[in-house]
Design a protein around this motif. Structure first.
Motif, mmCIF file in Angstrom:
data_model
loop_
_atom_site.group_PDB
_atom_site.id
_atom_site.type_symbol
_atom_site.label_atom_id
_atom_site.label_comp_id
_atom_site.label_asym_id
_atom_site.label_seq_id
_atom_site.Cartn_x
_atom_site.Cartn_y
_atom_site.Cartn_z
ATOM 1 N N SER A 46 37.386 30.430 31.663
ATOM 2 C CA SER A 46 38.758 30.703 32.120
ATOM 3 C C SER A 46 39.774 29.992 31.246
ATOM 4 C CB SER A 46 38.939 30.272 33.576
ATOM 5 O OG SER A 46 38.209 31.101 34.437
ATOM 6 N N LEU A 49 40.044 31.697 27.850
ATOM 7 C CA LEU A 49 40.775 32.958 27.957
ATOM 8 C C LEU A 49 42.273 32.738 28.113
ATOM 9 C CD1 LEU A 49 38.383 34.989 30.282
ATOM 10 C CD2 LEU A 49 39.044 35.615 27.944
ATOM 11 N N LEU A 107 47.416 43.320 34.086
ATOM 12 C CA LEU A 107 46.026 42.983 33.790
ATOM 13 C C LEU A 107 45.525 41.952 34.783
ATOM 14 C CD1 LEU A 107 43.482 42.727 31.865
ATOM 15 C CD2 LEU A 107 44.796 40.972 30.648
ATOM 16 N N VAL A 109 41.916 39.593 35.362
ATOM 17 C CA VAL A 109 40.644 39.153 34.791
ATOM 18 C C VAL A 109 39.901 38.358 35.855
ATOM 19 C CG1 VAL A 109 39.533 37.818 32.962
ATOM 20 C CG2 VAL A 109 41.709 38.998 32.503
ATOM 21 N N GLU A 110 38.668 38.751 36.105
ATOM 22 C CA GLU A 110 37.797 37.997 37.011
ATOM 23 C C GLU A 110 36.583 37.527 36.225
ATOM 24 O OE1 GLU A 110 38.539 37.020 39.934
ATOM 25 O OE2 GLU A 110 39.794 38.528 40.913
ATOM 26 N N TYR A 136 41.494 45.976 34.039
ATOM 27 C CA TYR A 136 40.686 45.000 34.764
ATOM 28 C C TYR A 136 39.521 44.594 33.880
ATOM 29 C CZ TYR A 136 37.834 43.136 38.673
ATOM 30 O OH TYR A 136 37.100 42.350 39.508
ATOM 31 N N TRP A 137 39.410 43.283 33.610
ATOM 32 C CA TRP A 137 38.301 42.751 32.829
ATOM 33 C C TRP A 137 37.355 42.003 33.756
ATOM 34 C CZ3 TRP A 137 41.246 39.658 28.462
ATOM 35 C CH2 TRP A 137 42.042 40.533 27.729
ATOM 36 N N VAL A 139 34.368 39.445 33.394
ATOM 37 C CA VAL A 139 33.790 38.540 32.407
ATOM 38 C C VAL A 139 32.496 37.989 32.998
ATOM 39 C CG1 VAL A 139 34.172 36.457 31.043
ATOM 40 C CG2 VAL A 139 36.106 37.987 31.576
ATOM 41 N N ILE A 146 31.949 41.192 28.431
ATOM 42 C CA ILE A 146 33.209 41.518 29.092
ATOM 43 C C ILE A 146 33.270 43.031 29.231
ATOM 44 C CG2 ILE A 146 35.736 41.471 29.021
ATOM 45 C CD1 ILE A 146 35.560 38.893 27.401
ATOM 46 N N ILE A 148 35.505 46.229 30.384
ATOM 47 C CA ILE A 148 36.926 46.558 30.500
ATOM 48 C C ILE A 148 37.090 47.897 31.216
ATOM 49 C CG2 ILE A 148 39.060 47.035 29.234
ATOM 50 C CD1 ILE A 148 37.849 45.280 26.975
ATOM 51 N N THR A 172 43.500 44.955 23.354
ATOM 52 C CA THR A 172 44.065 45.695 24.471
ATOM 53 C C THR A 172 45.432 46.228 24.100
ATOM 54 O OG1 THR A 172 44.829 45.592 26.765
ATOM 55 C CG2 THR A 172 44.900 43.538 25.529
#
Length: 187
Positions: A46, A49, A107, A109-110, A136-137, A139, A146, A148, A172
């Motif tokens: 995290s 990123l 966006l 990201v989880e 939505y990513w 990870v 990852i 997408i 992206t």
């Protein structure tokens, strides 16, 4: 046969009553979900990123990136705390004057954890899809992957599954010029 009780969906007002106990409390389609705090590898990924996205946005000021815990009110029955989210300048109105996000970020990201993997891959993905998130990513620290999903019409379509092993670089359309090496994300 006894009559069935109508199911009651919890709301944002109910969410405000949840305890401040160090766990992540979320509402997804009116149902309460609780997750423990993330593990060390999850946190490292995290941080990598959010650092990469924030550094990119310094030179390309197209929006802002935020990190959990950060209350994101997608609807009255969907209140989540994504690991990371990006709000473009065009969607700045979702940044609530009351300190939260109210509406769909561009966006989400989880970073998957053993305790959240199934929820992130299914019901949270559906919540993000139905409330207007553009990308939505997912990870996956176990597989160094990852995945997408991008909005096409009113649905998410899985457009890529990038891997560290293949030397993939994430790009992206939401952040032109971003090149995110999976080798660095999963180092």
């Amino acid at each position: 046969m006894p009559p069935t009780q109508p199911s009651t969906k919890l709301t944002f007002e109910d969410y405000l009553l949840f305890p401040d106990d160090g766990q992540r409390h979320e509402l997804i389609d009116g149902e309460h979900h609780v997750s423990p705090s993330p593990l060390l590898r999850h946190q490292r990924i995290s941080v990598r990123l959010v650092t990469a996205l924030a550094n990119h946005l310094e030179g390309h000021p197209t929006g802002e990136v935020f990190v959990a815990p950060f209350t994101t009110i997608l609807s009255n029955h969907d209140v989540v705390e994504p690991d990371l989210l990006y709000v473009s300048n065009e969607r700045r109105q979702v940044l609530d004057k009351g300190d939260w996000v109210r509406g769909a970020p561009d966006l989400v990201v989880e970073v998957l954890s053993p305790s959240t993997r199934r929820r992130d891959e299914t019901i949270k993905r559906h919540a993000y899809e139905r409330t207007g998130v553009d990308e939505y990513w997912l990870v996956d620290p176990e597989r160094d992957v990852i995945t997408i999903h991008q909005r096409v019409g009113d649905r998410f379509v899985r457009v890529a599954e990038l891997t560290r092993g293949a030397g993939d670089v994430l790009t992206t359309k939401l952040m032109p010029g971003l090149e995110l090496s999976l080798a660095k994300v999963f180092a």
